[in-house]
Design an enzyme around this catalytic site. Structure first.
Site, PDB file in Angstrom:
ATOM      1  N   LYS A 204      33.743  28.202 -11.343  1.00  0.00           N
ATOM      2  CA  LYS A 204      34.312  27.051 -12.048  1.00  0.00           C
ATOM      3  C   LYS A 204      34.829  27.464 -13.427  1.00  0.00           C
ATOM      4  CE  LYS A 204      31.318  23.590  -9.857  1.00  0.00           C
ATOM      5  NZ  LYS A 204      30.276  22.559 -10.084  1.00  0.00           N
TER       6      LYS A 204
ATOM      7  N   GLU B 277      23.542  25.980  -0.516  1.00  0.00           N
ATOM      8  CA  GLU B 277      23.608  25.827  -1.968  1.00  0.00           C
ATOM      9  C   GLU B 277      22.226  25.686  -2.588  1.00  0.00           C
ATOM     10  OE1 GLU B 277      26.684  23.716  -5.065  1.00  0.00           O
ATOM     11  OE2 GLU B 277      26.120  22.593  -3.268  1.00  0.00           O
TER      12      GLU B 277
ATOM     13  N   HIS C 103      30.643  27.577  25.379  1.00  0.00           N
ATOM     14  CA  HIS C 103      31.729  28.377  25.941  1.00  0.00           C
ATOM     15  C   HIS C 103      32.335  29.316  24.911  1.00  0.00           C
ATOM     16  CE1 HIS C 103      31.786  26.036  29.716  1.00  0.00           C
ATOM     17  NE2 HIS C 103      31.365  25.062  28.925  1.00  0.00           N
TER      18      HIS C 103
END
Length: 435
Positions: free
Chosen positions: A425, A290, A311
């Site tokens: 937003k 950000e 792994h």
């Protein structure tokens, strides 16, 4: 102190993918201007995270209120998202014993259980509210502006629930951390006389853990918040000079910038070798992405966990695209005595394990993975904590916040805004208004 080892990002160690003496010299020449820009951000309070830890008023009232919460409530539920939650989740995982919430209250030292609602999945929200007694729960609401959609939605549901269950005493179950004088929540705090702590207006969420945002809930859980602050102070003092040899945070930011812009390492992998530090990778991912992902610039942060991801992901890091720099975070001394996990009886084929404990095994796996990557020409660096405690976590948080600010100065972008987040937003509000 925390130690930083940059040997495995240098060309003499890993070959053509590493930094040369000329690279280091070029970075050093850029440092004075970058340092000046960082100093300017401190003066404008954009980088207030650096100076706030030296504020004598930082923890005033926090420990006292935290004791009150611990005495009166079984649960602490934090309503917040992004920077309002990640630092706390990271610190709680690092500094509380594993399986905290399923321990008895006595084993928790009389402290509450912790639940962080940092998303608005309705199944998660309702499952939690069915599990806990709201009358025995303190809900801490964190939003500087008070306009955070997710936090506001949860708050309104919690407020309704508290009014139904607690009647006129519903305010006693709330604490709000928000802007000291403006925003959507401050008028509610004043009107209803809800307990609250102020949040510095220019302190961005992802840089806010070392404020009431993180320190208050941490104190409720019995975490040593003074140790956190003192660790952050120690790292800030250590990183005061624009000198790569003396300032490890500047070196972190500068070397990542150089590896990205000159060596094509567009991905930054955070690889702690301790379960207690798993969520540090999540906190780092928000901070790095950000703050620096702007104007086509910035590295993509990726999280891994050692030894688990040896792994799974390590195959890619060894033989996949050479576009990554890895950071190993190791722990010198685990909090469990080595005698408790020492292996004595083994079969013949596992003779190499005899006499070793789990801590020494995981440390060996970390060092072996770093060495293998270096031999494959893949840049990696190591950050070592003497132990995972409040002081060293304070150091770690501060080091990466400074590194991020310095990298922003080198990228010539503002690491303290997030314009790319705002459109989503706005569109969310429009969709909900029209629905």
């Amino acid at each position: 102190m925390i130690r930083f080892d940059f040997a495995n990002i240098m060309q003499d160690r890993i070959g053509e993918n590493g930094l040369t003496a000329d690279d280091i010299s070029a970075v050093a020449k850029l440092l004075p201007n970058a340092h000046s820009r960082f100093s300017g951000w401190r003066s404008s309070r954009d980088a207030i995270f650096y100076d706030i830890v030296f504020d004598d008023h930082l923890t005033i009232g926090i420990e006292e209120k935290a004791e009150e919460i611990s005495e009166n409530f079984d649960n602490l539920v934090v309503l917040g998202i992004g920077g309002s939650a990640l630092g706390l989740r990271c610190a709680a995982q690092a500094l509380l014993p594993p399986f905290w919430n399923i321990k008895t209250r006595n084993d928790r030292g009389g402290r509450p259980r912790l639940f962080v609602l940092d998303n608005i999945d309705p199944e998660t929200f309702c499952s939690l509210t069915e599990l806990i007694d709201p009358r025995r729960t303190c809900f801490t609401v964190i939003s500087k502006s008070g306009k955070t959609t997710e936090t506001a939605a949860q708050f309104f549901l919690v407020q309704k629930m508290l009014k139904e269950k607690s009647g006129g005493d519903w305010r006693n179950n709330l604490l709000i951390i928000t802007d000291p004088s403006s925003g959507e929540l401050r008028p509610l705090v004043e009107r209803e006389k809800i307990p609250s702590f102020p949040l510095e207006p220019k302190l961005g969420g992802r840089f806010s853990f070392m404020s009431a945002v993180g320190l208050f809930p941490a104190a409720c859980l019995g975490i040593d918040i003074r140790g956190l602050v003192e660790g952050a102070q120690a790292m800030a003092r250590r990183c005061a000079e624009p000198d790569l040899d003396k300032n490890p945070a500047y070196a972190l930011g500068a070397y990542h910038h150089r590896l990205d812009t000159k060596k094509g390492k567009r991905i930054s992998v955070m690889f702690p070798y301790s379960d207690s530090l798993t969520l540090f990778s999540d906190w780092y991912a928000q901070l790095w992405a950000e703050s620096l992902g702007k104007g086509g610039k910035g590295q993509t942060p990726v999280k891994a966990l050692g030894a688990t991801d040896q792994h799974s992901q390590v195959q890619l890091y060894m033989e996949g695209p050479a576009d990554k720099v890895l950071t190993f975070i190791g722990v010198d001394e685990f909090r469990i005595p080595s005698s408790e996990t020492r292996i004595e009886e083994v079969t013949e084929s596992f003779g190499y394990l005899k006499g070793h404990d789990l801590g020494s095994i995981i440390r060996a796996e970390q060092m072996a993975t770093a060495q293998a990557l270096a031999k494959a020409g893949r840049p990696n660096l190591t950050v070592s904590l003497p132990r995972v405690d409040a002081h060293h976590m304070g150091e770690l948080f501060m080091a990466y916040e400074i590194a991020t600010a310095l990298a922003g100065a080198l990228y010539e972008i503002n690491p303290f805004d997030q314009p790319g987040v705002e459109l989503g937003k706005v569109l969310t509000r429009e969709m909900l208004t029209k629905a």
